[in-house]
Design an enzyme around this catalytic site. Structure first.
Site, mmCIF file in Angstrom:
data_model
loop_
_atom_site.group_PDB
_atom_site.id
_atom_site.type_symbol
_atom_site.label_atom_id
_atom_site.label_comp_id
_atom_site.label_asym_id
_atom_site.label_seq_id
_atom_site.Cartn_x
_atom_site.Cartn_y
_atom_site.Cartn_z
ATOM 1 N NE ARG A 31 47.803 26.004 44.935
ATOM 2 C CZ ARG A 31 48.932 26.649 45.232
ATOM 3 N NH1 ARG A 31 49.582 26.367 46.358
ATOM 4 N NH2 ARG A 31 49.405 27.580 44.432
ATOM 5 C CB SER A 77 40.194 30.156 41.581
ATOM 6 O OG SER A 77 40.700 29.075 42.327
ATOM 7 C CE LYS A 129 46.807 29.776 43.850
ATOM 8 N NZ LYS A 129 47.003 30.676 42.715
#
Length: 212
Positions: free
Chosen positions: A41, A110, A139
């Protein structure tokens, strides 16, 4: 449903790991010491950086048995024959991801609340990520924190494997496993740690003790 061991799921952060080389080394060390999944990511990176990282991670992880999951970018996953893709609620729809990847790759989705959990297309996904359970600084666009009580309720209602994510550090994994999580996803609990092997083993030990 494609089987996946979610026990210790490392989400790589290029900033915390120190760039590409640090990401690959952190992933390899963690996998060698028991991490079961590694997700690439890097939201600030360009596609060529994603591809270079995915190629390097694929080669590094091959002997370890750890699964390589690509966040969001199905094209990168296809380019390197990664084990699967993880998408969020605002990413490419799961049906499109599954159509592109085929039936044999892993697809994760998610979820951050009961409504999203109830809407999960179980016939198309292999696991869900549930979070953020705790406050997280890794995040920027994270959903509101779920908290332990609502997390436990979501685990009681889940109909597929689930990995907890969001603010999980050493000492915070055990309650989530006991609540019904199949594993925990971590970023800073491994990325950027002075001893990645030691950090990985400590988390695994906590998970094993919670299961016992």
């Amino acid at each position: 449903m494609n089987p996946i061991d979610l026990s210790l799921y490392l989400v790589l952060d290029p900033d915390q790991c120190g760039g590409l080389d640090g990401m690959v080394q952190s992933a390899l060390t963690a996998a060698q010491h028991g991490a079961t999944v590694v997700q690439l990511r890097a939201p600030q990176w360009k596609k060529r950086q994603w591809l270079a990282a995915a190629v390097a991670l694929k080669a590094a992880l091959a002997p370890t048995g750890a699964k390589l999951i690509i966040n969001d970018h199905v094209d990168i996953a296809l380019a390197v024959d990664a084990d699967g893709v993880h998408v969020g609620q605002s990413d490419l729809p799961v049906a499109a991801v599954r159509r592109l990847l085929g039936p044999d790759k892993i697809v994760g989705l998610s979820t951050s609340n009961a409504a999203q959990l109830a809407a999960v297309p179980l016939e198309l996904i292999d696991y869900i990520g549930v979070g953020p359970v705790y406050p997280t600084g890794t995040k920027a666009d994270a959903s509101p924190v779920i908290g332990a009580a609502d997390f436990a309720a979501m685990m009681a209602a889940k109909a597929c494997p689930a990995v907890a994510i969001g603010g999980i550090a050493l000492g915070r994994a055990a309650p989530l496993i006991r609540a019904g999580a199949d594993g925990v996803a971590v970023v800073s609990a491994i990325c950027g740690q002075p001893d990645v092997a030691k950090a990985t083993l400590a988390l695994l030990n906590e998970i094993k003790e919670a299961r016992a």
